[in-house]
Motif scaffolding. Sequence first.
Motif, mmCIF file in Angstrom:
data_model
loop_
_atom_site.group_PDB
_atom_site.id
_atom_site.type_symbol
_atom_site.label_atom_id
_atom_site.label_comp_id
_atom_site.label_asym_id
_atom_site.label_seq_id
_atom_site.Cartn_x
_atom_site.Cartn_y
_atom_site.Cartn_z
ATOM 1 N N CYS A 1 11.531 1.172 2.750
ATOM 2 C CA CYS A 1 10.450 0.731 3.634
ATOM 3 C C CYS A 1 9.209 0.453 2.788
ATOM 4 N N ILE A 2 8.636 -0.745 2.968
ATOM 5 C CA ILE A 2 7.444 -1.147 2.232
ATOM 6 C C ILE A 2 6.307 -1.318 3.227
ATOM 7 N N GLY A 3 5.205 -0.586 2.989
ATOM 8 C CA GLY A 3 4.024 -0.711 3.828
ATOM 9 C C GLY A 3 3.070 -1.746 3.262
ATOM 10 N N LEU A 4 2.644 -2.689 4.120
ATOM 11 C CA LEU A 4 1.789 -3.798 3.700
ATOM 12 C C LEU A 4 0.525 -3.818 4.530
ATOM 13 N N ALA A 5 -0.595 -4.166 3.898
ATOM 14 C CA ALA A 5 -1.869 -4.371 4.590
ATOM 15 C C ALA A 5 -2.173 -5.853 4.578
ATOM 16 N N SER A 6 -2.661 -6.361 5.702
ATOM 17 C CA SER A 6 -2.990 -7.778 5.796
ATOM 18 C C SER A 6 -4.497 -7.969 5.709
ATOM 19 N N VAL B 1 11.459 -3.476 6.254
ATOM 20 C CA VAL B 1 12.600 -2.589 6.033
ATOM 21 C C VAL B 1 13.682 -3.374 5.310
ATOM 22 N N TYR B 2 14.134 -2.842 4.181
ATOM 23 C CA TYR B 2 15.150 -3.497 3.363
ATOM 24 C C TYR B 2 16.368 -2.592 3.270
ATOM 25 N N SER B 3 17.510 -3.229 3.236
ATOM 26 C CA SER B 3 18.758 -2.517 2.973
ATOM 27 C C SER B 3 19.043 -2.575 1.483
ATOM 28 N N LYS B 4 19.309 -1.427 0.892
ATOM 29 C CA LYS B 4 19.535 -1.346 -0.562
ATOM 30 C C LYS B 4 20.967 -1.745 -0.887
ATOM 31 N N GLU B 5 21.101 -2.806 -1.672
ATOM 32 C CA GLU B 5 22.409 -3.218 -2.181
ATOM 33 C C GLU B 5 22.562 -2.665 -3.599
ATOM 34 N N ALA B 6 23.577 -3.124 -4.329
ATOM 35 C CA ALA B 6 23.836 -2.591 -5.674
ATOM 36 C C ALA B 6 22.644 -2.790 -6.597
ATOM 37 N N ASP B 7 22.150 -4.029 -6.689
ATOM 38 C CA ASP B 7 21.019 -4.307 -7.568
ATOM 39 C C ASP B 7 20.008 -5.234 -6.909
ATOM 40 N N SER B 8 19.903 -5.191 -5.594
ATOM 41 C CA SER B 8 18.963 -6.048 -4.890
ATOM 42 C C SER B 8 18.609 -5.427 -3.547
ATOM 43 N N LEU B 9 17.606 -6.007 -2.880
ATOM 44 C CA LEU B 9 17.167 -5.584 -1.559
ATOM 45 C C LEU B 9 17.398 -6.720 -0.571
ATOM 46 N N VAL C 1 0.811 -1.220 0.000
ATOM 47 C CA VAL C 1 0.000 0.000 0.000
ATOM 48 C C VAL C 1 0.844 1.269 0.000
ATOM 49 N N SER C 2 2.119 1.195 0.396
ATOM 50 C CA SER C 2 2.942 2.396 0.441
ATOM 51 C C SER C 2 4.416 1.997 0.426
ATOM 52 N N SER C 3 5.270 2.956 0.167
ATOM 53 C CA SER C 3 6.713 2.713 0.146
ATOM 54 C C SER C 3 7.442 4.043 0.202
ATOM 55 N N CYS C 4 8.699 3.999 0.604
ATOM 56 C CA CYS C 4 9.539 5.198 0.553
ATOM 57 C C CYS C 4 11.001 4.802 0.684
ATOM 58 N N GLU C 5 11.851 5.645 0.145
ATOM 59 C CA GLU C 5 13.298 5.504 0.304
ATOM 60 C C GLU C 5 13.733 6.408 1.447
ATOM 61 N N ILE C 6 14.609 5.932 2.293
ATOM 62 C CA ILE C 6 14.978 6.699 3.478
ATOM 63 C C ILE C 6 16.431 6.442 3.843
#
Length: 834
Positions: free
Chosen positions: A525-530, A550-558, A508-513
């Motif tokens: 950060c990815i917002g999810l609804a259940s 919450v994901y850590s951004k790598e070169a070409d992956s999360l 439902v939502s996301s942002c880079e931080i």
Amino acid sequence: FAAAEYGDHGIYQFQGVDDDSSAACSSSMTPSEALRQSFEPRDELQNLYAVDALDSIAPALTWNVGDYFSEKAPQLVVASGSKSRSMVKILRQGFSVAEMAVSALPGTPVGVFSVREKTSDLHDTFIIVSFVNATLVLKVGENVDEVFDTGYLGTVSTIRAGIMADNSHIQIYLTGIRLIKSNREIIEWKPPLNATITSAAHHKMQIVITLSSGELIYFELDSVSGVLEEMAKVELFSPESGKPSQKPAISFAPPRGASSKSSYVAVSDGVRSVVKLYQIADGELAPASTQTLPSVASAISFIGTLAEHFMVVGTSAGILISTKLDPISGHISNKRTKLLGTKPVSLTPIEFAGGVNTCIANSSRTWLCHSQSGSGITSSPLCCGTIDRAASFSSEQCPEGFIAIESKNLKIFAFGAENGVSSSIMSAHSVFNSKAFANLRSTPKRLLRFGDQQLNQIMTVEAEQRSSIEPSWLSLCEMYSLSSALDEEMETALPQSIVAFEKHLRTVSSCEIEFWDKPGQTFVCIGLASGSIVNAWSNAGQAAGGQINVYSKEADSLSLMHMTNVSDPPYAMQAFNGRLILGLGRSLCLFDLGKKQLLKKTESRQVVPRGISCLATIGERVFVGDIQESVFLYKYRISVNRFLLLADDTVPRWMTCLTVLDYCTVAGGDKFGNLVVLRFPRELAEAAEEDPTGNQNEGVAASQKLSQEACIHIGGLVQSLENVSLTGPGGPESLLYLGIDGRIGVVSGITTKSDIELMQQIEAAMRESNKPICGRDHLSYRSTFYPVKHIVDGDLCELYLESTSDIRKNISTQLDRSVADIDRKVLDMREKIL
């Protein structure tokens, strides 16, 4: 013709009819018989053939705006469609050109020219590339090869090359003019002692040059003997007046009627900020008119048809100035200016089929300038990147195009590659051209762009409901690299990585931080609804939980760090001073990064009456959009670790998106197609800043109110807003909005009172002269939900340019202005932002 609700529209041709008569369905069948018939869509067409497709970005669901390709202007990456027909498209401002060929050169050129072998040839034969101390001659055939027997000097730097009316070629260089006859006879002219040629122009029977001694010399080609005759000499400046700051600029005007000779030549001496127009009569040069400039001219060209001639001047300050030339008297009028970039402007004339003359203007961006009937010169960007030099070019494979120098590369571009016909280049409304970039697996919800310019990556956040009976969703994130987006041979891009979620979760939502305690590290950060509840604000009594990954951004992956469960679906999230701010139902929460999950730092409950739909932050302030009750302004006070209410709106609005304009002003869109600009008045803002407590009563309206500065109805659900400059760095910022129906619109500020009054008068006059055929009042439409305020309908004003001459004359009489003056003002308003 199939008008598609989702995706591109199509034109199909019938190839045949299915022989299976048992699958037929007609109106004579009973309802029960008709229900037994079903249609299964095929992966490939069997009885239809797709003839053509019409681009459409509807339904446009999300976008990201930025300068992805270093073009000094923003590009739009739009995610649109539904389910398996979803895709990402890249929209670039300006005319589309296709790169046909590219070749490396032995050095950095200083000039490039295209020359036909004979004047009767339809296509160019030679490409002349000039270097600092050499000239390269290339012959165009099945291949482009270097040739040495053309008569061109290869040991000098060429200032000008071309063909004359008698099929002789000319090469103008620093120390002479070389006339190469068709029988390879060479005739040369040398300048006086201690003088060199600085610039030159030619036209069929005429040549004009400027010397370093400050003189202008005019030549004509003798039609009998075939030699150049010196006809006139004019002193532009004296050597004692100083060295020119720019190389002199010079150009011939198009001839009148069927004449083979030009009647005017425009010259800038490179010293003074003026352009002088000389009339050519009986081989003599007589001053006709003078055009003052804001800075020294760097290039001059002429554009137009047999009916209209326009003089276009590029200056050293990056400004393009166009004026209308009277071919009889030589009078110059209707001056218009436009900032093209930060570098000196160079101009390259180009002629299309039908005698339509245009020119390429090159500064820090590349533009195409063309005449618009009755409205003067219009300039639009070219989507070809940054180039250094250019010249017109035509071949069998590329009938209408141009050659360009980019660093040490020679490139050939073709016009009309995507539109099919080059005449579409002349369209006044060609603002964006689109290219399909990637096909998505499900419906896009959010689109992120990562800040690393070298990787140039985007990420789509998608969700699609698989079953309405049980909570089953197809939710995933796909990461793409835009580095290959401009590759003409690549059809669609493939994702670098895919992150899939469990079937009971939907994005439902996301942002880079970038969290405050992890500088230099990017997180997503990815917002999810259940659950299966789509409307989280319904009063049915059902509860829908949420989750934040919450994901850590790598070169070409999360890389997944941790998951945090929350009480409500996080429909809105933003980075806020190194922390994550969330809208959870009616609550506003602030989270920090922890080792095992997000750590809640503060929570303010019931900050809005219905539910938080969108957020926009600036400094310590947060503009909160409610699903039904408009906008609330909060401030985070560190001393008490709470969000304090400063102001709210006075009318209900179903907000869908917000963007901050300044510290006290926010622009928003709602689900009923309204744009609004709200401001916290400065005097009230100062008083609120001095109040140490603020309004801390939860669930109670604020004592201070936001002021509505502007409002208009645009007619479709507003999906997103961005405050950007479409003309590049340093240009005026405009409010860019995206509608779910695929419309992209611009709202720009008018800076002077006189312009405001004039545009309002034009709008009022057009309402009376251009009434809708269905009878609905224009003012009533723009005020469907709220009265229109402080916004002039630019689309309606632009209809003035397309009106009949009688309507334009009547309106100009009402406004006590000339038709040309109104034309210029309407076009200037458009070109100021596009």
